[in-house]
Design a protein around this motif. Structure first.
Motif, mmCIF file in Angstrom:
data_model
loop_
_atom_site.group_PDB
_atom_site.id
_atom_site.type_symbol
_atom_site.label_atom_id
_atom_site.label_comp_id
_atom_site.label_asym_id
_atom_site.label_seq_id
_atom_site.Cartn_x
_atom_site.Cartn_y
_atom_site.Cartn_z
ATOM 1 N N CYS A 34 80.856 14.941 41.165
ATOM 2 C CA CYS A 34 81.033 15.553 39.843
ATOM 3 C C CYS A 34 82.030 14.752 39.023
ATOM 4 O O CYS A 34 83.144 14.465 39.490
ATOM 5 N N THR A 36 83.487 14.008 34.698
ATOM 6 C CA THR A 36 83.868 14.779 33.513
ATOM 7 C C THR A 36 82.736 14.928 32.504
ATOM 8 O O THR A 36 82.664 15.919 31.784
ATOM 9 N N ASP A 37 81.841 13.933 32.415
ATOM 10 C CA ASP A 37 80.722 14.001 31.482
ATOM 11 C C ASP A 37 79.593 13.127 32.010
ATOM 12 O O ASP A 37 79.726 12.448 33.033
ATOM 13 N N ASN A 38 78.464 13.129 31.301
ATOM 14 C CA ASN A 38 77.287 12.399 31.779
ATOM 15 C C ASN A 38 77.527 10.893 31.819
ATOM 16 O O ASN A 38 77.029 10.205 32.720
ATOM 17 N N THR A 76 76.649 14.435 38.820
ATOM 18 C CA THR A 76 76.570 15.511 37.842
ATOM 19 C C THR A 76 77.839 15.563 37.009
ATOM 20 O O THR A 76 78.859 14.953 37.365
ATOM 21 N N SER A 77 77.792 16.321 35.926
ATOM 22 C CA SER A 77 78.994 16.548 35.118
ATOM 23 C C SER A 77 79.383 18.025 35.134
ATOM 24 O O SER A 77 80.242 18.447 34.365
ATOM 25 N N SER A 78 78.768 18.803 36.028
ATOM 26 C CA SER A 78 79.041 20.238 36.084
ATOM 27 C C SER A 78 79.640 20.626 37.436
ATOM 28 O O SER A 78 79.002 20.436 38.485
ATOM 29 N N LEU A 79 80.842 21.182 37.423
ATOM 30 C CA LEU A 79 81.450 21.664 38.657
ATOM 31 C C LEU A 79 80.622 22.759 39.304
ATOM 32 O O LEU A 79 80.685 22.960 40.526
ATOM 33 N N ASP A 80 79.816 23.470 38.521
ATOM 34 C CA ASP A 80 78.989 24.536 39.074
ATOM 35 C C ASP A 80 78.021 24.020 40.137
ATOM 36 O O ASP A 80 77.582 24.780 41.004
ATOM 37 N N ASP A 81 77.687 22.724 40.072
ATOM 38 C CA ASP A 81 76.771 22.148 41.058
ATOM 39 C C ASP A 81 77.409 22.015 42.440
ATOM 40 O O ASP A 81 76.738 21.618 43.398
#
Length: 289
Positions: A34, A36-38, A76-81
């Motif tokens: 993960c 910070t951004d794409n 990814t850029s999402s911690l939710d992943d």
């Protein structure tokens, strides 16, 4: 108790995070990185791909194994992943606030109460990061060394809250899954390696700062006179002078010993963006290509 760790999360895809993710994927683990951004996530993917290609070109890794490792990785850029991960390793910038924010977020996102949260910090107290969560007993330090795919050592650092079972699980994972050699440390700034290394690097910087000897001569002296594979100023450049300064500051804040105080020259170089290899110039000059 999580014993068979197969799902790994890595927060941060820079030099250290990418290396940690690579060794996990090469060990056959399902690895999510993960950023910070794409844009940063793509850069992390490219960093790992380039490292694997170098290993193939040098005959250290079969091409099929490199392709398999990449296939096991998601960027990814999402911690939710990271919600389903069994072990999440934080490897963001060496800044207490940034790391604390990551741990507070992971505590809410990672669903398995048996999951382990680890930090790759070089010097920040593990306790401080663990107390940002509601599971400090499952937080510990897992400190790799650069370059991660090459250097065999990891430090496993238990805080006052970390359970013996969690520490044993992570030691077993590092040794038998990743093939690393483990040294154990108590939770104090610098742990084992940096508590010994940083004063040595700072001493070399002070010699160069005083004009007593040039950077080239300092490094040649230690390489040829003491059989060190790399001189201290080259090593500081490789680590990153900003990272050296951050570790030194953490050590000095904790112990107040003059040998840990960052020299003025180190601060000025960091302010000037002369960070070593990653910026193309530090105590030596490098071809960034």
């Amino acid at each position: 108790m999580t014993t068979d760790i197969r799902r790994i999360g890595v927060v941060g895809g820079g030099q250290m995070g990418a290396g940690i993710a690579e060794v996990c994927a090469r060990a056959g683990l399902d690895t999510v990185v993960c950023e910070t951004d794409n844009h940063a996530a793509r850069a992390a993917s490219e960093r790992v791909t380039a490292s694997l290609e170098r290993a193939v070109q040098r005959g250290k890794l079969e091409r099929l194994a490199a392709e398999d490792a990449l296939a096991r990785m998601i960027f990814t850029s999402s911690l939710d992943d990271l919600a389903d991960r069994q072990l999440v390793i934080e490897a963001v910038v060496e800044n207490p606030q940034a790391k604390t924010e990551v741990f507070a977020a992971l505590d809410k996102i990672v669903e398995d109460p048996g999951a382990i949260l680890a930090t790759n910090t070089s010097s920040i107290p593990v306790m401080r990061l663990g107390m940002a969560t509601r599971r400090a007993d499952r937080v510990l330090g897992l400190h790799f060394f650069n370059p991660v795919p090459v250097l065999p050592l990891v430090e496993v650092v238990s805080s006052l809250h970390t359970t013996a079972e969690v520490a044993a699980t992570v030691c077993d994972f590092a040794e038998h899954t990743l093939g690393k050699t483990v040294v154990r440390s108590q939770d104090r700034a610098g742990f084992v390696v940096n508590a010994l290394l940083i004063p040595y690097l700072l001493s070399a910087i002070r010699i160069a700062e005083s004009g007593f000897a040039t950077a080239a001569d300092v490094d040649a002296g230690m390489e040829l006179g003491c059989a060190h594979p790399m001189g201290p100023l080259k090593l500081a450049d490789l680590i990153g002078l900003d990272t050296v300064a951050a570790i030194a500051t953490s050590l000095y804040d904790e112990f107040k010993e003059p040998l840990y105080a960052p020299p003025p020259l180190l601060h000025r170089m960091v302010e000037a963006g002369l960070l070593g290899r990653k910026s193309g110039r530090g105590f030596h000059t490098y071809d960034r290509g």
